[in-house]
Structures are given as structure tokens and as C-alpha cells.
Design a protein around this motif. Structure first.
Motif, PDB file in Angstrom:
ATOM      1  N   UNK A   1       0.862  -1.177   0.000  1.00  0.00           N
ATOM      2  CA  UNK A   1       0.000   0.000   0.000  1.00  0.00           C
ATOM      3  C   UNK A   1       0.900   1.229   0.000  1.00  0.00           C
ATOM      4  N   UNK A   2       0.912   1.952  -1.099  1.00  0.00           N
ATOM      5  CA  UNK A   2       1.841   3.074  -1.239  1.00  0.00           C
ATOM      6  C   UNK A   2       1.651   4.112  -0.142  1.00  0.00           C
ATOM      7  N   UNK A   3       0.398   4.369   0.234  1.00  0.00           N
ATOM      8  CA  UNK A   3       0.159   5.329   1.305  1.00  0.00           C
ATOM      9  C   UNK A   3       0.746   4.877   2.619  1.00  0.00           C
ATOM     10  N   UNK A   4       0.674   3.579   2.882  1.00  0.00           N
ATOM     11  CA  UNK A   4       1.195   3.039   4.139  1.00  0.00           C
ATOM     12  C   UNK A   4       2.714   3.030   4.160  1.00  0.00           C
ATOM     13  N   UNK A   5       3.320   2.858   3.015  1.00  0.00           N
ATOM     14  CA  UNK A   5       4.781   2.849   2.952  1.00  0.00           C
ATOM     15  C   UNK A   5       5.367   4.146   3.496  1.00  0.00           C
ATOM     16  N   UNK A   6       4.613   5.243   3.385  1.00  0.00           N
ATOM     17  CA  UNK A   6       5.088   6.529   3.876  1.00  0.00           C
ATOM     18  C   UNK A   6       5.091   6.610   5.405  1.00  0.00           C
ATOM     19  N   UNK A   7       4.441   5.646   6.051  1.00  0.00           N
ATOM     20  CA  UNK A   7       4.357   5.657   7.514  1.00  0.00           C
ATOM     21  C   UNK A   7       5.308   4.677   8.188  1.00  0.00           C
ATOM     22  N   UNK A   8       5.837   3.711   7.442  1.00  0.00           N
ATOM     23  CA  UNK A   8       6.679   2.690   8.060  1.00  0.00           C
ATOM     24  C   UNK A   8       7.919   3.333   8.669  1.00  0.00           C
ATOM     25  N   UNK A   9       8.121   3.076   9.958  1.00  0.00           N
ATOM     26  CA  UNK A   9       9.252   3.610  10.724  1.00  0.00           C
ATOM     27  C   UNK A   9       9.239   5.129  10.854  1.00  0.00           C
ATOM     28  N   UNK A  10       8.075   5.742  10.649  1.00  0.00           N
ATOM     29  CA  UNK A  10       7.916   7.179  10.903  1.00  0.00           C
ATOM     30  C   UNK A  10       7.236   7.327  12.261  1.00  0.00           C
ATOM     31  N   UNK A  11       7.869   8.072  13.159  1.00  0.00           N
ATOM     32  CA  UNK A  11       7.378   8.207  14.528  1.00  0.00           C
ATOM     33  C   UNK A  11       6.533   9.470  14.662  1.00  0.00           C
ATOM     34  N   UNK A  12       5.221   9.272  14.769  1.00  0.00           N
ATOM     35  CA  UNK A  12       4.283  10.383  14.876  1.00  0.00           C
ATOM     36  C   UNK A  12       4.107  10.750  16.349  1.00  0.00           C
ATOM     37  N   UNK A  13       4.434  11.973  16.749  1.00  0.00           N
ATOM     38  CA  UNK A  13       4.313  12.360  18.160  1.00  0.00           C
ATOM     39  C   UNK A  13       2.860  12.424  18.611  1.00  0.00           C
ATOM     40  N   UNK A  14       2.610  11.948  19.823  1.00  0.00           N
ATOM     41  CA  UNK A  14       1.297  12.010  20.449  1.00  0.00           C
ATOM     42  C   UNK A  14       1.499  12.366  21.925  1.00  0.00           C
ATOM     43  N   UNK A  15       0.662  13.256  22.452  1.00  0.00           N
ATOM     44  CA  UNK A  15       0.819  13.791  23.808  1.00  0.00           C
ATOM     45  C   UNK A  15       2.194  14.443  23.964  1.00  0.00           C
ATOM     46  N   UNK A  16       2.709  14.535  25.210  1.00  0.00           N
ATOM     47  CA  UNK A  16       3.944  15.297  25.406  1.00  0.00           C
ATOM     48  C   UNK A  16       5.210  14.486  25.138  1.00  0.00           C
ATOM     49  N   UNK A  17       5.182  13.169  25.417  1.00  0.00           N
ATOM     50  CA  UNK A  17       6.366  12.344  25.171  1.00  0.00           C
ATOM     51  C   UNK A  17       6.058  11.081  24.361  1.00  0.00           C
ATOM     52  N   UNK A  18       4.814  10.898  23.951  1.00  0.00           N
ATOM     53  CA  UNK A  18       4.416   9.656  23.295  1.00  0.00           C
ATOM     54  C   UNK A  18       4.588   9.675  21.790  1.00  0.00           C
ATOM     55  N   UNK A  19       4.357   8.514  21.189  1.00  0.00           N
ATOM     56  CA  UNK A  19       4.393   8.415  19.729  1.00  0.00           C
ATOM     57  C   UNK A  19       3.661   7.160  19.270  1.00  0.00           C
TER      58      UNK A  19
END
Length: 304
Positions: A18-36
């Protein structure tokens, strides 16, 4: 990505991509103050769901030949097994109290950071002032009015001091800093599995969480709902964004028929029919077997 994360060499594959999903593999999206949240691996795409469905239906799919129509048919009629053919594995960093809500969803495989083997980093969650609110008067699980700026500042001070004190005790018991270096020559040095017991549930933990698409949607239906606790909802909303890039047609159908849809009870159906026919008013709702809270929810849902 964490500094010590290994990098896998890119190789050719014969599996669906899935080309769209390939853009997310090993990409760390920040959530809250220290999460991801990060996608570590996935299997399948929208077409994989269709393949699973057509294996089951065989020649019976001629009237549902359009791919989008078939996916929406499956979602609308709760034919869930084809969605189990897609799988996602996430790396999540989150506060322990959010983790405790997350693991209520038992239809997944997970492995959590172990404080028996490793030293917990000095990271803990502090809410944004806008998220600090009093207890709701009509919802035992929810929040009411937000605190004043002065009250919020005092609450944050107390939370911060308590967490810092807990981590200070933790390191004193361990006789070790975050890197495991000794603090005192004659410190306690007690076992890590014991030293951790005084840490707050605001402390951050990490996990790998793997589940299939059907069970992921069940998780999102509950946790991306506006009534879910904010601290888990923001993780669910980020995962929903990722899912839209992975299986866009499935995500559209999921929003239309589950996440942003409404379940209607037998009593509500009867009342709706009579309201439309002019045979009843909302004042008659109790006579249809609906309780006070049900009536209030019905009015909110349908604007009557």
C-alpha cells in the motif's frame, strides 16, 4: 525514530504494498507530550480484503463486482472475517494509565517494555491546561468544566512534584541513574522489579502492538469516539489517519457505517416510526420502554 533502532535494508517483495502506508513505516508520529505511534510492519490492503471475501462468496459476487461497492457491502452488513486478512504492527509509547485502557482490547498480540529488566526513563505525562477539568456531574467516566488558569497551574505543579518525587525514590531504591550508573557507594540497590512499584501511572511505557484490521476497527470505534478519554483518543485518531492511507476505501466505509454511524434500539425504531407518522411525540418516549438517559441520548442523536 529512536537512535538505537536498527535499519533494515530495502528489498524487493512480492506481497501487496500500500503506497500510502509505505510513507508511515518507521515514521514516529508524536502524540501527547512524550508519546508516539509508529508503523513497524503491515500486511495486506483494500484488495486483500476483497480477495478474502471473494474466496468465501465464489461466483456469488457477480452482482457486487465493483470493488468499492463490495467493501462497503461487507462493512454495512458486518461481514467482518475478510478484514482479518490485513494486519498491522505498531510501536507505541504511552502513559501507563493509557496502556491499562489499551490492553482491555484483548484481540491483539503485544509486548511491553519491562521494568523488571530495564530502568524506566524519567518521563511522565502532564496534561495541557485545557485538558484539566472537574468531574462531570452526569457522567461518572467523563470531565466537566475546565479549571481556571490559576487552578490548572496549581494542579500541574502538584502532579509534576509527585512524579518527580516518585522517580527520585525509584532511583534511590535502585541506587542507579537512568543509565544504570551507581549513585551512592552504600545505596540500597534493590531489584528493579521491586523498585518500580512506587512509580506513578503517568510514567511512560512502550509496546509493540499487533492486530488485524477487523479488531483494529473495533478498537477505533470505541477509542476514537468523542466520548473516549482524551489521552487515548488522540492515539486512536492518529492511528485512524494512518489507516486512511493504508486502506482508504475500507476507512471510508468504516466511518460511514460504524465510527460516525448510530446504533438504533428496537424501542427507538418504534418511536421513530411513530414520530414520522405523526402518531407520537418525544413526550411519549417513556411509554416505549426508554429510560431517562436513553431518551436524552435519543434527543441528542436525532435532534428531536
Amino acid at each position: 525514530m529512536p537512535a538505537d533502532a536498527p535499519v533494515r535494508e530495502q528489498t524487493a517483495t512480492f506481497r501487496p504494498v500500500a503506497e500510502g502506508m509505505e510513507q508511515h513505516v518507521n515514521v514516529y508520529h508524536p502524540v501527547l507530550d512524550h508519546g508516539f505511534v509508529a508503523v513497524k510492519d503491515y500486511m495486506g490492503d483494500d484488495v486483500s480484503v476483497l480477495q478474502m471475501a471473494r474466496m468465501s462468496y465464489g461466483k456469488g459476487t457477480k452482482s457486487l463486482a465493483d470493488d468499492r461497492a463490495l467493501l462497503r457491502y461487507l462493512m454495512r452488513h458486518l461481514h467482518t472475517s475478510p478484514f482479518e486478512g490485513c494486519v498491522i504492527k505498531l510501536h507505541v509509547k504511552l502513559p501507563i494509565f493509557v496502556m491499562r485502557q489499551w490492553v482491555r482490547h484483548r484481540t491483539a498480540s503485544l509486548n511491553e517494555y519491562s521494568a523488571r529488566y530495564s530502568i524506566m526513563p524519567d518521563e511522565f505525562y502532564l496534561p495541557e491546561p485545557a485538558q484539566l477539568a472537574v468531574q462531570s456531574k452526569d457522567n461518572k467516566q467523563g470531565r466537566g468544566d475546565t479549571l481556571s488558569p490559576e487552578q490548572a497551574a496549581e494542579v500541574l505543579r502538584l502532579l509534576r512534584e509527585d512524579a518527580q518525587r516518585s522517580f527520585g525514590t525509584y532511583h534511590k531504591l535502585l541506587n542507579a541513574d537512568e543509565d544504570g550508573n551507581p549513585i551512592e557507594e552504600d545505596g540500597f540497590g534493590i531489584a528493579r522489579e521491586l523498585a518500580r512499584i512506587g512509580l506513578p501511572v503517568s510514567a511512560y511505557t512502550q509496546m509493540y502492538w499487533q492486530t488485524n484490521l477487523h479488531n483494529l476497527m473495533h478498537f477505533l470505534r470505541l477509542r476514537a469516539d468523542p466520548h473516549a478519554q482524551y489521552e487515548i483518543r488522540v492515539f486512536a485518531e492518529k492511528i485512524l489517519e494512518i489507516m486512511a492511507d493504508w486502506v482508504p476505501v475500507t476507512t471510508e466505509a468504516f466511518r460511514d457505517y460504524q465510527l460516525e454511524a448510530a446504533r438504533v434500539s428496537r424501542m427507538e425504531i418504534a418511536l421513530l416510526r411513530d414520530l414520522l407518522a405523526g402518531k407520537a411525540s418525544i413526550a411519549d418516549a417513556a411509554s416505549y420502554g426508554m429510560g431517562t438517559r436513553e431518551i436524552r441520548e435519543f434527543q441528542t442523536r436525532f435532534g428531536v
